[in-house]
Design a protein around this motif. Structure first.
Motif, PDB file in Angstrom:
ATOM      1  N   GLN A  69      42.283  72.677  12.943  1.00  0.00           N
ATOM      2  CA  GLN A  69      41.145  72.288  13.762  1.00  0.00           C
ATOM      3  C   GLN A  69      40.556  73.547  14.405  1.00  0.00           C
ATOM      4  N   PRO A  70      39.271  73.586  14.644  1.00  0.00           N
ATOM      5  CA  PRO A  70      38.697  74.733  15.354  1.00  0.00           C
ATOM      6  C   PRO A  70      39.217  74.785  16.783  1.00  0.00           C
ATOM      7  N   ARG A  71      39.338  75.981  17.297  1.00  0.00           N
ATOM      8  CA  ARG A  71      39.828  76.145  18.667  1.00  0.00           C
ATOM      9  C   ARG A  71      38.758  75.633  19.634  1.00  0.00           C
ATOM     10  N   PRO A  72      39.111  74.719  20.540  1.00  0.00           N
ATOM     11  CA  PRO A  72      38.094  74.166  21.446  1.00  0.00           C
ATOM     12  C   PRO A  72      37.623  75.204  22.449  1.00  0.00           C
ATOM     13  N   PRO A  73      36.365  75.136  22.820  1.00  0.00           N
ATOM     14  CA  PRO A  73      35.864  76.060  23.842  1.00  0.00           C
ATOM     15  C   PRO A  73      36.466  75.713  25.198  1.00  0.00           C
ATOM     16  N   PRO A  74      36.589  76.695  26.103  1.00  0.00           N
ATOM     17  CA  PRO A  74      37.164  76.408  27.422  1.00  0.00           C
ATOM     18  C   PRO A  74      36.242  75.513  28.243  1.00  0.00           C
ATOM     19  N   PHE A  75      36.836  74.735  29.128  1.00  0.00           N
ATOM     20  CA  PHE A  75      36.053  73.922  30.056  1.00  0.00           C
ATOM     21  C   PHE A  75      36.826  73.808  31.361  1.00  0.00           C
ATOM     22  N   SER A  76      36.116  73.536  32.430  1.00  0.00           N
ATOM     23  CA  SER A  76      36.724  73.389  33.747  1.00  0.00           C
ATOM     24  C   SER A  76      36.961  71.910  34.012  1.00  0.00           C
ATOM     25  N   SER A  81      33.579  67.888  34.837  1.00  0.00           N
ATOM     26  CA  SER A  81      34.589  68.537  33.988  1.00  0.00           C
ATOM     27  C   SER A  81      33.998  68.918  32.637  1.00  0.00           C
ATOM     28  N   ARG A  82      33.173  69.960  32.656  1.00  0.00           N
ATOM     29  CA  ARG A  82      32.470  70.377  31.448  1.00  0.00           C
ATOM     30  C   ARG A  82      32.645  71.869  31.221  1.00  0.00           C
ATOM     31  N   GLY A  83      32.150  72.313  30.067  1.00  0.00           N
ATOM     32  CA  GLY A  83      32.236  73.726  29.733  1.00  0.00           C
ATOM     33  C   GLY A  83      31.166  74.537  30.433  1.00  0.00           C
ATOM     34  N   PRO A  84      31.165  75.853  30.222  1.00  0.00           N
ATOM     35  CA  PRO A  84      30.193  76.724  30.893  1.00  0.00           C
ATOM     36  C   PRO A  84      28.751  76.347  30.591  1.00  0.00           C
ATOM     37  N   GLY A  85      28.473  75.912  29.349  1.00  0.00           N
ATOM     38  CA  GLY A  85      27.106  75.560  28.994  1.00  0.00           C
ATOM     39  C   GLY A  85      26.691  74.182  29.442  1.00  0.00           C
ATOM     40  N   PHE A 128      35.953  67.283  20.556  1.00  0.00           N
ATOM     41  CA  PHE A 128      37.156  67.349  21.384  1.00  0.00           C
ATOM     42  C   PHE A 128      37.133  66.303  22.505  1.00  0.00           C
ATOM     43  N   LEU A 129      36.331  65.263  22.330  1.00  0.00           N
ATOM     44  CA  LEU A 129      36.305  64.150  23.284  1.00  0.00           C
ATOM     45  C   LEU A 129      37.040  62.970  22.675  1.00  0.00           C
ATOM     46  N   SER A 130      38.224  62.692  23.172  1.00  0.00           N
ATOM     47  CA  SER A 130      39.019  61.576  22.659  1.00  0.00           C
ATOM     48  C   SER A 130      40.100  61.218  23.657  1.00  0.00           C
ATOM     49  N   SER A 131      40.666  60.046  23.474  1.00  0.00           N
ATOM     50  CA  SER A 131      41.777  59.625  24.335  1.00  0.00           C
ATOM     51  C   SER A 131      43.001  60.505  24.106  1.00  0.00           C
ATOM     52  N   GLN A 132      43.206  60.956  22.877  1.00  0.00           N
ATOM     53  CA  GLN A 132      44.356  61.816  22.602  1.00  0.00           C
ATOM     54  C   GLN A 132      44.232  63.155  23.326  1.00  0.00           C
ATOM     55  N   GLN A 133      43.035  63.720  23.320  1.00  0.00           N
ATOM     56  CA  GLN A 133      42.831  64.962  24.064  1.00  0.00           C
ATOM     57  C   GLN A 133      43.025  64.730  25.563  1.00  0.00           C
ATOM     58  N   ALA A 134      42.574  63.581  26.054  1.00  0.00           N
ATOM     59  CA  ALA A 134      42.744  63.267  27.474  1.00  0.00           C
ATOM     60  C   ALA A 134      44.225  63.172  27.841  1.00  0.00           C
ATOM     61  N   LEU A 135      45.036  62.624  26.951  1.00  0.00           N
ATOM     62  CA  LEU A 135      46.468  62.537  27.220  1.00  0.00           C
ATOM     63  C   LEU A 135      47.110  63.928  27.215  1.00  0.00           C
TER      64      LEU A 135
END
Length: 405
Positions: free
Chosen positions: A17-24, A83-87, A94-101
């Motif tokens: 999978q591509p590396r997800p961009p950082p987010f706060s 809770s979003r990225g810099p942009g 990268f929006l999913s319940s699995q990512q949230a867990l």
């Protein structure tokens, strides 16, 4: 480390999978009630909308923390709220319940380190609606990290065609115990039947005027979306029943049965125009329904009082038009979600599923048995809200019992 988190890390390292961009990601901590150092951690999970800074200062979870000496924490769902990225525009891959867990697991590690907790500290997850499902799934997938969970109004069973939603709404609109009546249900059905006739006719400019549309709904998709949005107003009155200002079954039914306010279709138009506009979270949640859950409330059976333009085909077409996700992919995604989490049988202990009898989402939750509680007269996530004078007796009794459960 759980197999889910390990799989996510291995896939990323292997380049699957591509590396997800950082987010706060926003979170809040409230130590006001904490009995240091052994008091439990109560984690309130965010769902398909942003969280407010005062989320840990009121409501039933705060009262439970006071009773049990817990440290309170709240974690906003990735990409919702702040809770979003810099942009500011998140990568929806990268929006999913699995990512949230996985975010939850990472957050637990952070709090454990920052607050000097034991790795075996007691953590209890709380959530309502989609966040309630996340709480239950956190206990399922991370039993070594989450000791227990309370899942309020949690739709743990994904479903493409959620026709059962409107059946519960219909029953509530006709129920005198919550301010409905057979006359109210009849007026609502008559209003939507009249709307359907107008949408099938040629005088669409009048429909656009009555509902303040930005343009005349000439295309089939526009008519379907209009009918769905108007139905949402009536369904929302049932789902939240008094927990949003001026939005309850009793208020709605008084308006719909008041003959002085014009025809039933005119009354429906007035109610629709009083509804506040949806926020930016709508697009994000639509993406999750297209890629994980479905939850499309069609109006295909005789019990549904709303527009026959509210079809499953019309709602699935939004997934294709907005995100390029074909109906077959939606169905496959829903099947995967149910297989991955266990649907209505998650297969885990120490999860309390709380549902209101008035809530249409209870159809997709866990009911009955030692792990399911159904509260008479209660609406969507009502058990999590601060007490109100108009709360049904069963809801007041349930809150009091859980303080010492």
């Amino acid at each position: 480390m759980s197999r889910l988190l390990l799989l996510l890390l291995v896939q990323m390292e292997a380049g699957a999978q591509p590396r997800p961009p950082p987010f706060s990601q926003r979170f809040w901590i409230n130590p006001e009630f904490w009995q240091r150092p052994a008091g439990p951690i109560f984690l309130l999970l965010g769902g398909e909308s942003g969280m407010a800074p005062g989320v840990l200062s009121r409501g039933h979870v705060a009262e439970l923390a006071r009773a049990h000496g817990a440290l309170l924490a709240a974690l906003e769902h990735r990409f919702y709220g702040g809770s979003r990225g810099p942009g500011g525009d998140p990568d929806l891959r990268f929006l999913s319940s699995q990512q949230a867990l996985a975010d939850l697991a990472a957050f637990r590690l952070h709090v454990t380190s920052a607050w000097g907790l034991s790795p075996n500290h007691t953590w209890v997850c709380f959530g309502g609606s989609y966040a309630g499902a996340l709480a239950a799934w956190a206990r399922l997938k991370f039993p070594h990290l989450v000791s227990a969970a309370v899942a309020s109004s949690a739709p743990v069973r994904a479903q493409v065609d959620f026709a059962g939603y409107n059946r519960v709404v219909s029953a509530a609109l006709s129920s005198p115990t919550v301010g409905g009546s057979p006359e109210c249900l009849g007026a609502v059905a008559a209003a939507f039947a009249a709307l359907d006739r107008r949408l099938r006719g040629r005088r669409l400019a009048g429909v656009a005027w009555d509902f303040s549309c930005c343009r005349t709904p000439r295309e089939p998709g526009d008519r379907e979306l209009l009918a769905e949005n108007v139905a949402d107003v009536f369904a929302g009155a049932v789902q939240y029943n008094g927990h949003r200002p001026g939005d309850s079954v009793a208020t709605l039914c008084r308006a719909m049965t008041d003959g002085r306010r014009g025809s039933p279709s005119r009354r429906a138009a007035v109610q629709a125009l009083r509804r506040p506009t949806a926020g930016a979270s709508s697009r994000l949640w639509l993406y999750q329904t297209c890629t994980e859950f479905g939850f499309f409330p069609s109006c295909r059976d005789a019990a549904c009082p709303f527009s026959r333009f509210q079809t499953l085909r019309a709602q699935l077409s939004l997934c294709a038009d907005v995100f390029g996700i074909a109906p077959a992919r939606v169905r496959a995604a829903v099947a995967f979600t149910n297989a991955f989490y266990g649907a209505a049988h998650p297969g885990t202990g120490r999860v309390l599923f709380v549902n209101g009898a008035l809530d249409p989402w209870r159809v997709l939750s866990v009911g009955g048995g030692p792990s399911g509680v159904l509260i008479a007269g209660a609406s969507h996530c009502a058990d999590m809200a601060p007490p109100r004078p108009g709360d049904p007796p069963a809801l007041r009794a349930a809150r009091q019992a859980w303080l010492w459960r």
